[in-house]
Design an enzyme around this catalytic site. Sequence first.
Site, mmCIF file in Angstrom:
data_model
loop_
_atom_site.group_PDB
_atom_site.id
_atom_site.type_symbol
_atom_site.label_atom_id
_atom_site.label_comp_id
_atom_site.label_asym_id
_atom_site.label_seq_id
_atom_site.Cartn_x
_atom_site.Cartn_y
_atom_site.Cartn_z
ATOM 1 N N ASP A 7 0.880 -1.164 0.000
ATOM 2 C CA ASP A 7 0.000 0.000 0.000
ATOM 3 C C ASP A 7 0.922 1.220 0.000
ATOM 4 O OD1 ASP A 7 -2.120 1.804 0.275
ATOM 5 O OD2 ASP A 7 -2.104 1.644 2.458
ATOM 6 N N GLU A 69 -1.336 -1.490 -4.645
ATOM 7 C CA GLU A 69 -2.567 -0.714 -4.802
ATOM 8 C C GLU A 69 -2.378 0.363 -5.862
ATOM 9 O OE1 GLU A 69 -5.319 2.277 -2.213
ATOM 10 O OE2 GLU A 69 -4.657 0.446 -1.218
ATOM 11 N N ASP A 141 -2.343 0.916 7.442
ATOM 12 C CA ASP A 141 -1.554 0.759 6.218
ATOM 13 C C ASP A 141 -1.154 -0.696 5.999
ATOM 14 O OD1 ASP A 141 -1.356 3.579 5.332
ATOM 15 O OD2 ASP A 141 -0.322 3.829 7.251
#
Length: 180
Positions: A7, A69, A141
């Site tokens: 991420d 992502e 996260d």
Amino acid sequence: MRILGIDPGLQTTGFGVIDVDGQQLRYVASGTISTKHMVGEPLALRLKVLFDGIGEISERYQPDAAAVEIIFVNVNPQSTLMLGQARGACLTALVINRLSVAEYTALQMKQAVAGHGNAAKAQVQEMVKRLLHLPGLPGADAADALGIAITHAHVGRSLARLGDAVKRGAGASYRQGRTR
């Protein structure tokens, strides 16, 4: 199969590593790479921290594949540009470590993990905890990164089944332009 989920973020990049064996998902590791202490430092130095961090994680956990992502435009164009550069540093580190990289949107991850695309961060954290049988909630996260890895595990299985069906000839009539 071992999957590394990322991420990306300029201040905080989450990572999550899972093992996939058939339908079973097993937690390996998760955490964050932070450049918060470097605010005011040149962007290039902060990007190097992310690049080196992803390289160290790849070396330590030896994943078979990675998933990252996809980031969309923020309200502030300058922030979007800097976030894109952070994402680029992460992608480059993965490719240099010879990892295949899949990319998923936050919507796809939320649908795969929580069952709907409007899931809040807390819902994603709770579902990641449940899916991986964790004793506590992962940080936001790290949970997103684990969610990206879980998404890749689910999509990877679906694509493998689809590939097997095509190899067996299922759908052959569709390729010829007619239905059964």
